[in-house]
Design a protein around this motif. Sequence first.
Motif, PDB file in Angstrom:
ATOM      1  N   HIS A  69     -59.167 -10.788-112.340  1.00 17.38           N
ATOM      2  CA  HIS A  69     -59.605 -12.161-112.059  1.00 17.38           C
ATOM      3  C   HIS A  69     -59.588 -12.415-110.553  1.00 17.38           C
ATOM      4  O   HIS A  69     -58.842 -11.774-109.809  1.00 17.38           O
ATOM      5  N   ASP A  82     -64.853 -14.352-112.622  1.00 20.02           N
ATOM      6  CA  ASP A  82     -64.279 -15.542-113.258  1.00 20.02           C
ATOM      7  C   ASP A  82     -64.160 -15.290-114.759  1.00 20.02           C
ATOM      8  O   ASP A  82     -64.520 -14.200-115.254  1.00 20.02           O
ATOM      9  N   SER A  83     -63.687 -16.277-115.493  1.00 20.11           N
ATOM     10  CA  SER A  83     -63.426 -16.064-116.924  1.00 20.11           C
ATOM     11  C   SER A  83     -64.689 -15.676-117.689  1.00 20.11           C
ATOM     12  O   SER A  83     -64.630 -14.831-118.579  1.00 20.11           O
ATOM     13  N   ASN A 114     -59.264 -20.997-121.533  1.00 25.11           N
ATOM     14  CA  ASN A 114     -57.811 -20.945-121.269  1.00 25.11           C
ATOM     15  C   ASN A 114     -57.055 -21.508-122.474  1.00 25.11           C
ATOM     16  O   ASN A 114     -56.430 -22.569-122.421  1.00 25.11           O
ATOM     17  N   SER A 167     -65.229 -22.678-117.019  1.00 23.37           N
ATOM     18  CA  SER A 167     -65.549 -23.670-115.987  1.00 23.37           C
ATOM     19  C   SER A 167     -67.010 -23.551-115.551  1.00 23.37           C
ATOM     20  O   SER A 167     -67.584 -24.508-115.063  1.00 23.37           O
ATOM     21  N   HIS A 182     -62.494 -26.550-107.605  1.00 21.64           N
ATOM     22  CA  HIS A 182     -62.503 -26.070-108.991  1.00 21.64           C
ATOM     23  C   HIS A 182     -62.345 -27.279-109.909  1.00 21.64           C
ATOM     24  O   HIS A 182     -61.538 -28.172-109.624  1.00 21.64           O
ATOM     25  N   GLU A 201     -60.778 -27.737-112.530  1.00 20.56           N
ATOM     26  CA  GLU A 201     -59.429 -27.954-113.080  1.00 20.56           C
ATOM     27  C   GLU A 201     -58.546 -28.763-112.139  1.00 20.56           C
ATOM     28  O   GLU A 201     -57.431 -29.131-112.497  1.00 20.56           O
ATOM     29  N   THR A 234     -64.604 -20.227-110.218  1.00 19.76           N
ATOM     30  CA  THR A 234     -64.219 -19.391-109.077  1.00 19.76           C
ATOM     31  C   THR A 234     -65.397 -18.531-108.600  1.00 19.76           C
ATOM     32  O   THR A 234     -65.631 -18.408-107.398  1.00 19.76           O
TER      33      THR A 234
HETATM   34  P1  13P Z   1     -62.528 -19.479-113.626  1.00 17.94           P
HETATM   35  O1  13P Z   1     -63.177 -19.177-114.923  1.00 17.94           O
HETATM   36  O2  13P Z   1     -63.274 -20.502-112.811  1.00 17.94           O
HETATM   37  O3  13P Z   1     -62.269 -18.238-112.839  1.00 17.94           O
HETATM   38  O4  13P Z   1     -61.117 -20.176-113.912  1.00 17.94           O
HETATM   39  C1  13P Z   1     -60.091 -19.549-114.611  1.00 17.94           C
HETATM   40  C2  13P Z   1     -58.777 -20.131-114.342  1.00 17.94           C
HETATM   41  O5  13P Z   1     -57.772 -19.810-114.931  1.00 17.94           O
HETATM   42  C3  13P Z   1     -58.716 -21.147-113.314  1.00 17.94           C
HETATM   43  O6  13P Z   1     -57.411 -21.505-113.106  1.00 17.94           O
END
Ligand code: 13P
Length: 316
Positions: free
Chosen positions: A27, A43-44, A117, A132, A201, A203, A228
């Motif tokens: 990551h 990113d995720s 998450n 995200s 971001h 979050e 990200t």
């Molecule tokens: P991303 O998918 O934007 O990388 O976010 C994952 C994450 O855990 C952010 O805290």
Amino acid sequence: MASKTTEELFKEINELRKEKNAVILAHNYQIPEIQDIADYVGDSLGLSRQAARTDADIIVFCGVHFMAETASITSPNKKVLIPDLDAGCSLADSITAEQLREWKALNPGAVVVSYINTTADVKAESDYCCTSSNAVGVVESIPDDKQILFLPDKFLGAYVEMITGRELTIWQGACHVHEKIGELDLAEKQKEFPDAEFLIHPECGCSTSCMMKSAMYFNCKDGHVYSTSGMLQRAKESVAETFVIATETGILHRMQKENPGKQFIPASEDSVCDYMKMITLENLYDALKFEQYEVKVPAELADKALLPIERMLQIS
Ligand code: 13P
Ligand code: SF4
């Protein structure tokens, strides 16, 4: 026995990776050495895609536990390893499957959209997953007359509400790292760096405060709120030379590496996810050598959790 040098670890990890046909996924928040040795950093959403399509026999996930679980769900025939089983996520811990079942019972007929998450148990109770980078698209794909239960991140939920103009029923969870960024006075940073572009971001606590104070900072609708990997892309494409980065500081390594002429300033030096930093070159080496620690989602649960992930991958 003397501990190995970084060069030795790099060499031995490379040998083991080849010998075992393993792929190393990392990551964007991982420590620099892990990002530098990984086959793929992202990113995720990018990581879920890579995990689903790899032809390696072993996936070593340098990230947090829910990410390794997602890889096990999308690649049930691969061996998925995480170098430290304690690498968790405060946001994923903010809702359990039991709590979600109770919430669903109170809102019959609602569509459940879960951020990636989350644990596999929570995903198995969900209709859609999102990350995200595709949360807006996932919500927009759901018919307007449907109530949406959006979980677990209240800041991402508020951001999606603002962009889609749609009212969501939002779980009040948050990530301990990003929530704190909301306590910062970004206007002060803006005075300090008047020409800087702010990349945020969703979050972050400040993703909501900056929306409310959009006249003061900037309009989030202009697209300054990113995943990200979205931030990394923006840093490359923008004509700005200075950026204030409101997310976990691990991302600065790659940003600086990919854009040597530009300046990147963290909104806060303290925005560090201790869970992400649990992965080191030493435990990555051990993970490959001893094939530890396996993350295996049981087949029945994995089948249920796969559906919302597949729906998400089809949309974005
Ligand atoms: P991303 O998918 O934007 O990388 O976010 C994952 C994450 O855990 C952010 O805290
Ligand atoms: Fe979880 Fe927050 Fe760490 Fe991301 S930064 S992995 S959301 S605890």
